[in-house]
Scaffold this active site. Structure first.
Site, short mmCIF file in Angstrom:
data_model
loop_
_atom_site.label_atom_id
_atom_site.label_comp_id
_atom_site.label_asym_id
_atom_site.label_seq_id
_atom_site.Cartn_x
_atom_site.Cartn_y
_atom_site.Cartn_z
N ARG A 115 45.05 50.38 33.07
CA ARG A 115 44.15 48.91 31.64
C ARG A 115 44.94 49.38 30.47
O ARG A 115 44.41 50.92 29.91
CB ARG A 115 43.05 48.87 31.80
N HIS A 142 45.52 39.39 32.26
CA HIS A 142 44.34 40.49 33.15
C HIS A 142 44.92 39.73 34.75
O HIS A 142 44.15 38.86 35.15
CB HIS A 142 43.13 39.66 32.63
N GLN A 145 41.74 39.77 37.50
CA GLN A 145 40.82 38.97 37.40
C GLN A 145 40.83 37.40 37.51
O GLN A 145 40.12 36.66 38.36
CB GLN A 145 40.59 38.01 35.60
N ASP A 234 35.45 33.06 27.54
CA ASP A 234 35.61 33.97 27.28
C ASP A 234 35.18 34.64 26.67
O ASP A 234 35.01 33.93 25.19
CB ASP A 234 37.16 34.65 28.09
N CYS A 273 34.82 35.72 32.99
CA CYS A 273 34.95 36.97 33.61
C CYS A 273 34.25 38.08 33.27
O CYS A 273 34.15 38.96 33.95
CB CYS A 273 36.88 37.39 33.13
N ARG A 301 35.97 39.99 42.52
CA ARG A 301 37.26 41.23 41.92
C ARG A 301 37.17 42.16 43.18
O ARG A 301 38.14 43.00 43.05
CB ARG A 301 36.83 41.80 40.75
N1 CP Z 1 35.99 41.15 34.08
C1 CP Z 1 36.39 42.30 33.18
O1 CP Z 1 37.64 43.00 33.98
O2 CP Z 1 35.51 43.16 33.27
P1 CP Z 1 35.57 44.61 32.52
O3 CP Z 1 36.40 45.08 31.68
O4 CP Z 1 34.30 45.21 32.91
O5 CP Z 1 37.00 45.49 34.10
N1 NVA Z 2 39.72 39.18 27.26
C1 NVA Z 2 38.07 39.93 26.68
C2 NVA Z 2 38.49 40.30 28.80
C3 NVA Z 2 37.48 41.42 29.08
C4 NVA Z 2 37.39 41.28 30.88
C5 NVA Z 2 39.14 41.51 26.99
O1 NVA Z 2 40.47 42.24 26.52
O2 NVA Z 2 38.38 42.24 26.24
#
Ligand code: CP
Ligand code: NVA
Length: 320
Positions: A115, A142, A145, A234, A273, A301
């Site tokens: 990540r 992502h 997701q 989101d 998400c 997930r």
């Molecule tokens: N939706 C998602 O990726 O959640 P987290 O940031 O908690 O991993």
């Molecule tokens: N768009 C959000 C998604 C979190 C899972 C971010 O990048 O923070």
């Protein structure tokens, strides 16, 4: 053989994406079959040794609840193990190159999930790793997701996503980008309602249309949602976003509330998400209401990531 990286849905061919999704549905059915037949838990699952002896390293440059836990549990349920690493605990945090890190880690672990704040880091890691690299969220996309979202939409709509209409409302962010990638592969119509300042990248939309995708970009949320089978939003402020006040001002007209859900199809579901901010991008009555599938989506997930992991690591394994 070159490692199978899972960096973006746009890089997968249609059959591969369909295959991963089918595996995800099958793994979910296998896991939940004992529960459905009244048993607390199965003694054993056919999939429980698929990744026996395999180790997934997970590097997080940003916080996570769902991605962290679901990848960890997914590996355990498939017989494998995980290593949880924060960037600052690695020499990466002190300037060791991504390339050297990729080469060294490839000698120890079987796959790497990252990540990252910069999508380019993910690409550089993949270019230099001899093991599969998985995108656990970047500033660009992502994809893990979206696999869970696709599963959730199929579950709610008789297993069929082709021909459905999905409305994305709000910031056209990393999650929205992966929706665009998926629309290009699975033949659903995507409508994106966003303020001009946060609308999707023109090249991305051009690419999707070039793939034969029906995609509408509008500033009008009601127009995007009218008759849709699924409404998605989101957070207005993604991890790393700095311009909070400008975002809140631009996105306030895009809050998903009951009045907006009313113009969707009667069978429409609501997805997010998570993490969600009630009263900001979505009202509590919608996210906690009967059309919401956000906790199925979060559960998915786990199943989707098992399917990704087996695609990356167990090419020959078959579910019995
Ligand atoms: N939706 C998602 O990726 O959640 P987290 O940031 O908690 O991993
Ligand atoms: N768009 C959000 C998604 C979190 C899972 C971010 O990048 O923070």
């Amino acid at each position: 053989m070159a490692p199978r990286h899972f960096l973006d849905i746009s890089t997968l061919d249609r059959d591969t994406l369909r295959g991963i999704l089918d595996t995800a549905h099958n793994l979910k059915a296998e896991r939940n079959a004992p529960l459905l037949s009244g048993l607390a838990k199965a003694e054993s699952y056919a999939s429980q040794s698929m990744l026996k002896g395999r180790v997934l390293a997970m590097i997080f440059e940003k916080p996570s609840t769902r991605t962290r836990i679901s990848f960890d549990v997914a590996m355990r349920q498939l017989g494998g193990e995980t290593l949880l690493l924060n960037k600052d605990d690695l020499q990466l945090g002190r300037g060791e190159t991504i390339s050297d890190t990729a080469k060294v880690m490839s000698r120890y672990v079987d796959a790497i999930m990252l990540r990252t704040t910069k999508h380019e880091t993910l690409e550089e890691l993949a270019d230099n790793a001899d093991v599969p690299v998985i995108n656990g969220l970047s500033d660009r996309s992502h994809p893990c997701q979206i696999l869970a979202d696709l599963m959730t939409i199929e579950e709610a709509h008789d297993g069929v996503i082709a021909g459905r209409t999905i409305a994305w409302v709000g910031d056209a962010n990393n999650v929205a980008t992966s929706f665009v990638h998926a629309a290009a592969k699975l033949d659903f119509d995507l409508r994106i309602a966003a303020p001009k300042s946060l609308s999707p990248n023109a090249d991305l939309i051009e690419w999707a249309r070039g793939e034969g995708c029906t995609i509408t970009v509008t500033e009008n949320a009601r127009q995007a949602v009218a008759g849709a089978n699924c409404v998605v939003t989101d957070t207005w402020v993604s991890m790393g976003d700095k311009d909070v006040d400008a975002r809140v001002a631009a996105l306030t007209p895009y809050r998903v509330d009951a009045a907006l859900m009313k113009v969707a199809s009667a069978d429409a579901i609501f997805l997010h998400c998570l993490p969600a901010y009630r009263g900001k991008e979505v009202t509590a009555d919608v996210i906690d209401g009967p059309q919401s599938r956000v906790f199925d989506e979060a559960e998915n997930r786990l199943h989707a990531q098992k399917a990704i992991l087996t695609w990356c690591l167990a090419h020959d394994a078959e579910l019995t």
